[in-house]
Motif scaffolding. Sequence first.
Motif, PDB file in Angstrom:
ATOM      1  N   ARG A 207      -7.452   1.699  -0.712  1.00  0.00           N
ATOM      2  CA  ARG A 207      -6.563   2.023   0.410  1.00  0.00           C
ATOM      3  C   ARG A 207      -6.226   0.778   1.217  1.00  0.00           C
ATOM      4  O   ARG A 207      -5.074   0.563   1.607  1.00  0.00           O
ATOM      5  CB  ARG A 207      -7.225   3.062   1.317  1.00  0.00           C
ATOM      6  N   LEU A 208      -7.230  -0.047   1.489  1.00  0.00           N
ATOM      7  CA  LEU A 208      -6.975  -1.269   2.254  1.00  0.00           C
ATOM      8  C   LEU A 208      -6.082  -2.228   1.478  1.00  0.00           C
ATOM      9  O   LEU A 208      -5.211  -2.899   2.052  1.00  0.00           O
ATOM     10  CB  LEU A 208      -8.302  -1.947   2.598  1.00  0.00           C
ATOM     11  N   SER A 209      -6.278  -2.308   0.161  1.00  0.00           N
ATOM     12  CA  SER A 209      -5.429  -3.168  -0.661  1.00  0.00           C
ATOM     13  C   SER A 209      -3.980  -2.691  -0.636  1.00  0.00           C
ATOM     14  O   SER A 209      -3.043  -3.484  -0.508  1.00  0.00           O
ATOM     15  CB  SER A 209      -5.972  -3.184  -2.100  1.00  0.00           C
ATOM     16  N   GLU A 210      -3.787  -1.379  -0.725  1.00  0.00           N
ATOM     17  CA  GLU A 210      -2.437  -0.824  -0.669  1.00  0.00           C
ATOM     18  C   GLU A 210      -1.804  -1.077   0.700  1.00  0.00           C
ATOM     19  O   GLU A 210      -0.612  -1.418   0.798  1.00  0.00           O
ATOM     20  CB  GLU A 210      -2.494   0.677  -0.967  1.00  0.00           C
ATOM     21  N   THR A 211      -2.605  -0.942   1.761  1.00  0.00           N
ATOM     22  CA  THR A 211      -2.077  -1.169   3.107  1.00  0.00           C
ATOM     23  C   THR A 211      -1.677  -2.626   3.288  1.00  0.00           C
ATOM     24  O   THR A 211      -0.627  -2.924   3.897  1.00  0.00           O
ATOM     25  CB  THR A 211      -3.137  -0.777   4.146  1.00  0.00           C
ATOM     26  N   LEU A 212      -2.470  -3.547   2.757  1.00  0.00           N
ATOM     27  CA  LEU A 212      -2.103  -4.967   2.843  1.00  0.00           C
ATOM     28  C   LEU A 212      -0.779  -5.233   2.137  1.00  0.00           C
ATOM     29  O   LEU A 212       0.068  -5.999   2.634  1.00  0.00           O
ATOM     30  CB  LEU A 212      -3.211  -5.828   2.218  1.00  0.00           C
ATOM     31  N   ALA A 213      -0.592  -4.598   0.984  1.00  0.00           N
ATOM     32  CA  ALA A 213       0.665  -4.793   0.255  1.00  0.00           C
ATOM     33  C   ALA A 213       1.852  -4.297   1.080  1.00  0.00           C
ATOM     34  O   ALA A 213       2.916  -4.933   1.119  1.00  0.00           O
ATOM     35  CB  ALA A 213       0.599  -4.070  -1.084  1.00  0.00           C
ATOM     36  N   HIS A 214       1.696  -3.197   1.789  1.00  0.00           N
ATOM     37  CA  HIS A 214       2.774  -2.686   2.637  1.00  0.00           C
ATOM     38  C   HIS A 214       3.054  -3.631   3.811  1.00  0.00           C
ATOM     39  O   HIS A 214       4.192  -3.731   4.268  1.00  0.00           O
ATOM     40  CB  HIS A 214       2.414  -1.288   3.162  1.00  0.00           C
ATOM     41  N   ILE A 215       2.040  -4.305   4.304  1.00  0.00           N
ATOM     42  CA  ILE A 215       2.238  -5.183   5.465  1.00  0.00           C
ATOM     43  C   ILE A 215       2.971  -6.454   5.076  1.00  0.00           C
ATOM     44  O   ILE A 215       3.879  -6.908   5.782  1.00  0.00           O
ATOM     45  CB  ILE A 215       0.876  -5.502   6.108  1.00  0.00           C
ATOM     46  N   ILE A 216       2.606  -7.040   3.931  1.00  0.00           N
ATOM     47  CA  ILE A 216       3.153  -8.365   3.592  1.00  0.00           C
ATOM     48  C   ILE A 216       4.426  -8.292   2.758  1.00  0.00           C
ATOM     49  O   ILE A 216       5.160  -9.269   2.677  1.00  0.00           O
ATOM     50  CB  ILE A 216       2.091  -9.210   2.860  1.00  0.00           C
ATOM     51  N   ASN A 217       4.705  -7.150   2.154  1.00  0.00           N
ATOM     52  CA  ASN A 217       5.880  -7.059   1.277  1.00  0.00           C
ATOM     53  C   ASN A 217       7.111  -6.564   2.038  1.00  0.00           C
ATOM     54  O   ASN A 217       7.704  -5.543   1.703  1.00  0.00           O
ATOM     55  CB  ASN A 217       5.583  -6.137   0.080  1.00  0.00           C
ATOM     56  N   HIS A 218       7.470  -7.261   3.100  1.00  0.00           N
ATOM     57  CA  HIS A 218       8.686  -6.948   3.856  1.00  0.00           C
ATOM     58  C   HIS A 218       9.429  -8.239   4.146  1.00  0.00           C
ATOM     59  O   HIS A 218       8.842  -9.207   4.660  1.00  0.00           O
ATOM     60  CB  HIS A 218       8.344  -6.238   5.178  1.00  0.00           C
TER      61      HIS A 218
END
Length: 966
Positions: A207-218
């Motif tokens: 879950r934390l890995s997925e959340t990090l991807a959402h934060i940086i992939n913008h």
Amino acid sequence: MDRILNFVALRPPSQDVPSSPALADSSDFQEELAAAAASPNPPDETAAAALSFVDGGGFLANAEDVSLGVELVALYERLTDGSLHTIEDIEEEVREVVGDSQPSDFAEDSIRAKDSVLAGYLLEGSGPSAATALKLVRVYAVIEAMLAGGGSIDDLDPILRAPLVLPDYLLGLNERAASDVAPPQSPDETATALIKKFTAARERYSRLSETLAHIINHDEDELVLSELGEQRPLASLYRTAPTAVDSRYAFSERDNKIKVLDVGESSGSSPLRRAASRANVIFSDTAVQLLSEPARETLHSLGLNPSIATVKEMYGRVMSDYDQAANTLRELSFELGGFAALNDPNKHRIDEVLGQWRVDPIDEPTAAEPIATAPPVSFAPIKPLGIADFYLVRTHISRYERGEVASLENILGGEKLTHTSRQLSETETTDTTDSEQTSLQSLAQSTAEQDSGKTTAQSIGAGRGPLTSDGPESFSKAVTDQVASSSSNRNRKVSVVRRLQRNEESMEHVFDNTDEEDTRFGVYQWLDKVYQAQVFNYGSRLLYDIIIPEPAALFREALSRPRGQAVLPPRPAKFVVPADKLNLFNWSYYATGHQAVGVDAPPQAQIIVAENFGGKAPDPFSSELNANTLEIGESRTTRIPKGYKATEYRLVAEASGWTPFVLRAIIGSKTVAIDGNWGGKVFSGRLNDEVEMMPVGLIADGNGQSASISTLSVGIEIICEPTDEAISAWQTKTHSLILAANQRRFADYEERVANRDATARLQLQSLSSERKAAIMLNELKRTTLAVLTNQNFSTFNANRVDGFGFPYPDAAAATALSPYIRFFEQAVEWQHLECAFFPYFWGSRTSWVNKILNSETNPLFSAFLNSGAARVVLPIRLGYEPAVERFLNTGKTPTTDEMLDVGGPLWVSLITQLRDQGAEGDSETAVGEPWEFRLASDLVRARRDGLLPKWKLTAGEWVEEPDPNS
């Protein structure tokens, strides 16, 4: 008479006489105790009930308070001082005191005495003494047994000395209080709990890995600059608003040239710097809506609102938890991997759960195997083995008797016969030979301990010898008969042992019958030694029987840590990980753990190769096309790093000019067409995994009719990833280096083990027999106390250290510990301890091999070293039986005042202690009738009549006819 055998004989329990008095009875006080014992706090409630009983006047403190109390206490004293030797004497004494009274006449007084004993027991010395009540309880039980007309004098001993039987509701008060403690988990339960924790940690990590991807992939178009109450798209900070012509320049027809226009307020550098770190950047509404539900829940669980929290804040919080989750996952994977190595039944499901997180342990697992310690209490519920008597057998030679024929000599008339015997012996030795002469005492003791088949335990040190359940007379006769039968083979061999010298012995035996005509016969008979033996009783003791695990464990550990050497390192685990399983996650763990050197880090996950294109028109402000328009057509060869392949590209272009223009970029086999308004945008795509080198080019031109590009800057990034061959080569090299390091660790470990074992053997050889016996006794004593008290002596430090580093005793601590120490040193007659060692397989499997290969020459010490468990029989000192019984039910020990009460039941005088060190001060009482047994000798006697001996069966025994001339 000489002593030849010590042993201990258990008394069989009587079926008619109770083994010891029971304190349970029907009374108001005991009903209160039963209710208190069922309360949530049994120890305090039962003590309060006992105190109330004492304050209410029900406590029996003086013998005068009951009928015939003084006479009954006097009867108790006579029963215990040894003056009454037969059951008839005891019965006569009882009848003289009680007359025609019946047990029912004493029922009320007996109940009061039992209640008083219980009250004193529960108050633990803080209340009045229950000594008188205790004597009355015992003597009432004796009266009941005698008036019932049963039992022998031996049957009364448990009534007078064995611990009193507590009511069931008082047994194990501390055990019930400790029952709330959860029992130790089984291996399956432990594995299940670890798997559950690992699964939860893995889900959180994902879950934390997925959340990090959402934060940086913008990109900038989905981010908002929020600062000083103002919000605007982040993209506005990097480029101007999209128009057909760059807003920085405009064409003036009046001046016929390009002029610089005033674009208003500059964007400034400070917001840009802050935006670069995302300190002043938040998500746009679109970015918030694009968040997945797990990512949204994760952010909310961390107290973050994605609509108002900055990207930097969200990234920092999530990244911190992400690192922590990764560490937790890694630690759990190590623990699960080691657990799987120890527990084969769980290995499959653990491997299935671990997946790519699986790592093998660096060292062989050293975790202690699960031990059954249920229930965990502060003392052990040990039950008495029974009452036993200490016996010894004394013997003295009685006479010699003729035995079998030794030899025959025949001499005819007129004949002379001469026998000449010459023996020559020469021995040269350079080694050391130990010799031991077997005496009748050692032979009898060894037979009792090993050959009779009647023993269950043997003495350690100055103990009383083996433990038997047979009667003393039958056991003693069986041992002496076995000694006699095993010693019946005679051998007249004369042996001379010398060192670097020669011994010669000649013997001449002449038979002269030359002057006679008749034939003569010479008959020689062996002489047997006839011994008379007698059993003596040394008194009775209460015995406790306990099993202790691996009594030599600490001593073996001490041998493995010789002085001057470091502690033996953990045994390395074999490195069996295949080369293709080495990856970015586990390589450093294996390399560091196995102490490998020269190991390179794995190839970087990405390497970026950059190519730049750009230029400026000769005169951007000219109205001539050939001067204000830039045209580029360029290509070059780009080298890809060795071991890498080109997988992706990114292209960014910035330009200024007049009209829309077209760019064409060549990247490997891909052509990128850039049309329209593309300033500031990033173009990306996949490549075809080119290796070694690839072409890169750029084409930029106008339409030939109007001004086009005047200034151009193009940046191309080629993202390279390692090839499968490079990764495989790194895995192979790394695997070989780690494997070599693992083998070096094994060699070093085996060398250290060999050195340790050699040192241990030397230390064992240097120990004297007395030292070995002392080690056995002390280790058996320590492990027995550890089991009885359920502690490992870790809290028995009574020393402080001064400013110079010198230890000194703390008076308060010594005073607090002294009753506990004094009690266990005095309550058990350690010098009479008995034990039996059980085989190695009852102990930890990690020590099996060393125990099997042990080469200790002392048989008893070898059994001690190699034992997997030991049975220990503890004799209790006379007078200490109630105190020991109280400890085994409550964990409470007597106070110092109680044990130093001179003349009291717990007093141990200095004379007693001196006697225990070796002097035999116990009184001997002959048991049964003496008996005889025969042993062969090396002596020969001739018969004067020359007749052969004859034997005939008389009264069940073979008796030789007498020699008339002897």
